[in-house]
Design an enzyme around this catalytic site. Structure first.
Site, mmCIF file in Angstrom:
data_model
loop_
_atom_site.group_PDB
_atom_site.id
_atom_site.type_symbol
_atom_site.label_atom_id
_atom_site.label_comp_id
_atom_site.label_asym_id
_atom_site.label_seq_id
_atom_site.Cartn_x
_atom_site.Cartn_y
_atom_site.Cartn_z
ATOM 1 N N LYS A 39 0.833 -1.210 0.000
ATOM 2 C CA LYS A 39 0.000 0.000 0.000
ATOM 3 C C LYS A 39 0.864 1.255 0.000
ATOM 4 C CE LYS A 39 -1.778 1.627 4.086
ATOM 5 N NZ LYS A 39 -1.448 3.045 4.239
ATOM 6 N N ASN A 40 1.849 1.286 0.898
ATOM 7 C CA ASN A 40 2.622 2.520 1.062
ATOM 8 C C ASN A 40 3.597 2.772 -0.083
ATOM 9 O OD1 ASN A 40 1.222 2.994 3.356
ATOM 10 N ND2 ASN A 40 2.901 2.568 4.780
ATOM 11 N N CYS A 134 -4.756 12.853 13.565
ATOM 12 C CA CYS A 134 -5.258 11.498 13.370
ATOM 13 C C CYS A 134 -5.354 10.842 14.740
ATOM 14 C CB CYS A 134 -4.389 10.713 12.411
ATOM 15 S SG CYS A 134 -2.898 10.104 13.114
ATOM 16 N N ARG A 139 0.675 14.620 13.855
ATOM 17 C CA ARG A 139 1.312 14.263 12.576
ATOM 18 C C ARG A 139 1.428 15.468 11.620
ATOM 19 N NH1 ARG A 139 -0.790 8.655 10.293
ATOM 20 N NH2 ARG A 139 1.242 8.608 9.329
ATOM 21 N N ASP A 323 4.852 0.695 12.128
ATOM 22 C CA ASP A 323 3.640 0.049 11.616
ATOM 23 C C ASP A 323 3.524 -1.417 12.038
ATOM 24 O OD1 ASP A 323 2.851 2.382 10.467
ATOM 25 O OD2 ASP A 323 3.329 1.831 8.407
ATOM 26 N N ARG A 415 -8.633 -0.289 5.022
ATOM 27 C CA ARG A 415 -7.772 0.716 4.384
ATOM 28 C C ARG A 415 -6.464 0.097 3.924
ATOM 29 N NH1 ARG A 415 -6.292 5.533 7.903
ATOM 30 N NH2 ARG A 415 -4.981 5.664 6.069
HETATM 31 C C1 UD1 Z 1 4.586 6.825 6.520
HETATM 32 C C2 UD1 Z 1 3.666 5.645 6.385
HETATM 33 C C3 UD1 Z 1 3.119 5.237 7.735
HETATM 34 C C4 UD1 Z 1 4.254 5.029 8.732
HETATM 35 C C5 UD1 Z 1 5.211 6.212 8.752
HETATM 36 C C6 UD1 Z 1 6.455 5.971 9.587
HETATM 37 C C7 UD1 Z 1 2.751 5.932 4.170
HETATM 38 C C8 UD1 Z 1 1.558 6.266 3.345
HETATM 39 N N1 UD1 Z 1 2.578 6.010 5.503
HETATM 40 O O1 UD1 Z 1 3.792 7.903 7.019
HETATM 41 O O2 UD1 Z 1 2.361 4.053 7.572
HETATM 42 O O3 UD1 Z 1 3.731 4.837 10.023
HETATM 43 O O4 UD1 Z 1 5.643 6.514 7.410
HETATM 44 O O5 UD1 Z 1 7.137 4.883 9.119
HETATM 45 O O6 UD1 Z 1 3.789 5.608 3.663
HETATM 46 N N2 UD1 Z 1 7.003 14.435 10.712
HETATM 47 C C9 UD1 Z 1 7.120 15.765 11.034
HETATM 48 N N3 UD1 Z 1 6.856 16.672 10.055
HETATM 49 C C10 UD1 Z 1 6.476 16.307 8.787
HETATM 50 C C11 UD1 Z 1 6.381 14.941 8.495
HETATM 51 C C12 UD1 Z 1 6.641 14.023 9.478
HETATM 52 O O7 UD1 Z 1 7.451 16.137 12.143
HETATM 53 O O8 UD1 Z 1 6.264 17.196 7.957
HETATM 54 C C13 UD1 Z 1 7.303 13.418 11.754
HETATM 55 C C14 UD1 Z 1 6.102 12.560 12.102
HETATM 56 O O9 UD1 Z 1 5.246 13.176 13.055
HETATM 57 C C15 UD1 Z 1 6.771 11.302 12.599
HETATM 58 C C16 UD1 Z 1 8.043 11.209 11.749
HETATM 59 O O10 UD1 Z 1 8.234 12.523 11.216
HETATM 60 O O11 UD1 Z 1 7.150 11.447 13.943
HETATM 61 C C17 UD1 Z 1 7.962 10.226 10.612
HETATM 62 O O12 UD1 Z 1 6.787 10.467 9.849
HETATM 63 P P1 UD1 Z 1 6.739 10.171 8.299
HETATM 64 O O13 UD1 Z 1 7.850 9.248 7.934
HETATM 65 O O14 UD1 Z 1 6.614 11.458 7.559
HETATM 66 O O15 UD1 Z 1 5.357 9.389 8.166
HETATM 67 P P2 UD1 Z 1 4.374 9.397 6.933
HETATM 68 O O16 UD1 Z 1 5.101 9.584 5.654
HETATM 69 O O17 UD1 Z 1 3.217 10.284 7.234
#
Ligand code: UD1
Length: 436
Positions: A39-40, A134, A139, A323, A415
């Protein structure tokens, strides 16, 4: 998490189901089961198709709600998609136009933010809703925004929307993330692919889904070095072209199926996986007492009657994935002693704890650490899924809980898992989907 009223309204509208999963626990799982596509990895690849007009054929695409939501999002931009077969998705971006990424879609799936980079790259402007919070915390998307600014975009927040403009086009820039972010790395890769000049991303996410996205962009004509490492260098090219690709196996689905074997004292072989993506998870399963046999595309797990206690700390890849945290919490709740689980990625991703406790688990949470005292057995009860991986954890716990466990709100499960209950049933679990 959606509030109750909203979920019920969506159920009536047919956008989500109020299905439940009922499990009679106590069966030892045995046999062979196939893992689906990731999915991701699929979600950013779908967004990448916005970068070049034409037709794309994607295979090994999981048939999931999140993929349908992304296809719906692409529809906002005039992109059509069809599934001639269950796991093949045809995307046609020839009539693509710029439009808004609306709150109604983005709030249901954070990964919708992946359209920001491609829209800026193609049109020099984008209007994308902020995703909001969420179930387990705020996030933020600040890293996505900072990344786009480093590529020359001007960004303001207007009535809940990210309004981004690069009237003279994006240009290469140097980006160094404080936190490794999967989404921000993917978004910037897509934006930088056709930006003028060179972009460097330091502390880039190394997750296999980002590697898969980078390889897909390469096949579209992008120039990217350092793929799979924390330093990515993108040399912008004027144009990209459409490409076809198979999606990589879903390492989280594979890990969940392996935990199903481990928690039931089972003997299960999962096929269609890439064991190299599962290193940290396999190490922890072994430490918990299971024996593993791997080939290039399979993992077989034979489990002892009860798991050994272990300590788990989630980290960015190649560390242990957040995850898989909830599923391991279910596993360790029946271990032969005390375990700790620390989530360093999402500090309050523990909504499953209260539900596992309803099944008899003994868990105490302090800050981002869960102390899990293994109990001899769980007992079935009605429980409520609170998010995608929490749903999986509750179903896993239900597999060993005595009597019946009824998991409600499984629209969260749908999902990200393609008929998990059918896969578990094929291994001997007594589990069924019930439409109340
Ligand atoms: C992706 C995955 C999700 C997984 C996560 C961490 C997808 C669609 N989703 O989510 O299933 O749990 O990676 O492996 O691929 N952060 C910030 N600022 C930002 C973005 C992120 O502070 O602008 C922080 C987040 O709060 C978190 C960390 O960075 O603590 C990692 O998040 P991130 O890797 O961005 O997660 P997603 O891409 O949303």
């Amino acid at each position: 998490m959606k509030p109750n009223i909203e979920a019920e309204r969506d159920a009536k509208a047919g956008t989500i189901t109020m299905d439940e999963i009922w499990i009679q626990g106590g069966r030892r799982l045995q046999g062979r089961v196939a893992c689906g596509g990731s999915k991701n990895a699929t979600l950013p690849v779908l967004a990448a198709a916005m970068l070049a007009p034409g037709r794309y054929t994607l295979t090994n695409v999981p048939d999931l709600m999140d993929v349908a939501t992304m296809a719906k999002m692409l529809g906002q931009f005039g992109i059509t998609s069809e599934r001639p077969e269950k796991n093949t998705l045809l995307i046609d971006t020839r009539n693509q136009r710029n439009a808004e990424a609306p709150y109604e879609l983005v709030k249901t799936m954070r990964a919708s933010i992946y359209v920001l980079g491609p829209l800026l790259a193609r049109y020099g402007e984008a209007r994308v809703s902020l995703p909001g919070g969420c179930a387990w915390g705020p996030r933020p998307v600040d890293l996505h925004i900072k990344g786009m600014e480093a590529l020359g975009a001007e960004i303001e927040i207007d009535h809940g929307y990210i309004v981004a403009r690069a009237p003279h086009g994006l240009r290469g820039g140097a980006i160094s993330f404080d936190i490794s972010s999967v989404g921000a790395t993917g978004n910037i890769l897509m934006a930088a692919a056709t930006a003028a000049g060179r972009t460097t991303i330091e502390n880039a996410a190394c997750e296999p889904e980002i590697e898969a996205l980078a390889r897909f962009l390469l096949s579209m004509g992008a120039e990217i070095e350092g793929i799979g490492t924390p330093r990515l260098v993108v040399n912008g090219v004027p144009d990209l072209h459409p490409a076809d690709a198979p999606m990589i196996p879903d390492r989280i689905e594979a890990g969940t199926l392996l935990v199903a074997s481990a928690i039931t004292g089972g003997d299960v072989e999962v096929t269609g996986v890439d064991p190299t993506h599962l290193g940290a998870v396999l190490n922890k399963l072994e430490a918990a007492g299971s024996s593993l046999e791997t080939s290039d595309t399979t993992v077989r797990l034979r489990a002892p009657e009860r798991p050994e206690p272990i300590n788990v700390t989630t980290k960015p890849y190649p560390g242990f994935p957040t995850d898989m945290q909830a599923q391991f919490m279910a596993l360790l709740s029946v271990a032969k002693g005390a375990s700790t689980i620390v989530d360093t990625i999402y500090h309050d991703r523990f909504t499953h704890v209260a539900e596992l406790e309803r099944l008899g688990a003994d868990i105490r949470v302090e800050g981002n650490t869960a102390f899990v005292q293994g109990v001899e057995g769980l007992s079935g009860a009605p429980v409520m899924a609170t998010d995608l991986r929490a749903s999986a954890a509750l179903i896993l716990a239900g597999l060993v809980a005595g009597g019946e466990t009824r998991v409600s709100r499984v629209y969260h499960l749908d999902r990200g898992y393609e008929r998990l209950e059918a896969k578990l049933a094929s291994l001997g679990a007594v589990v069924r989907r019930v439409r109340p």
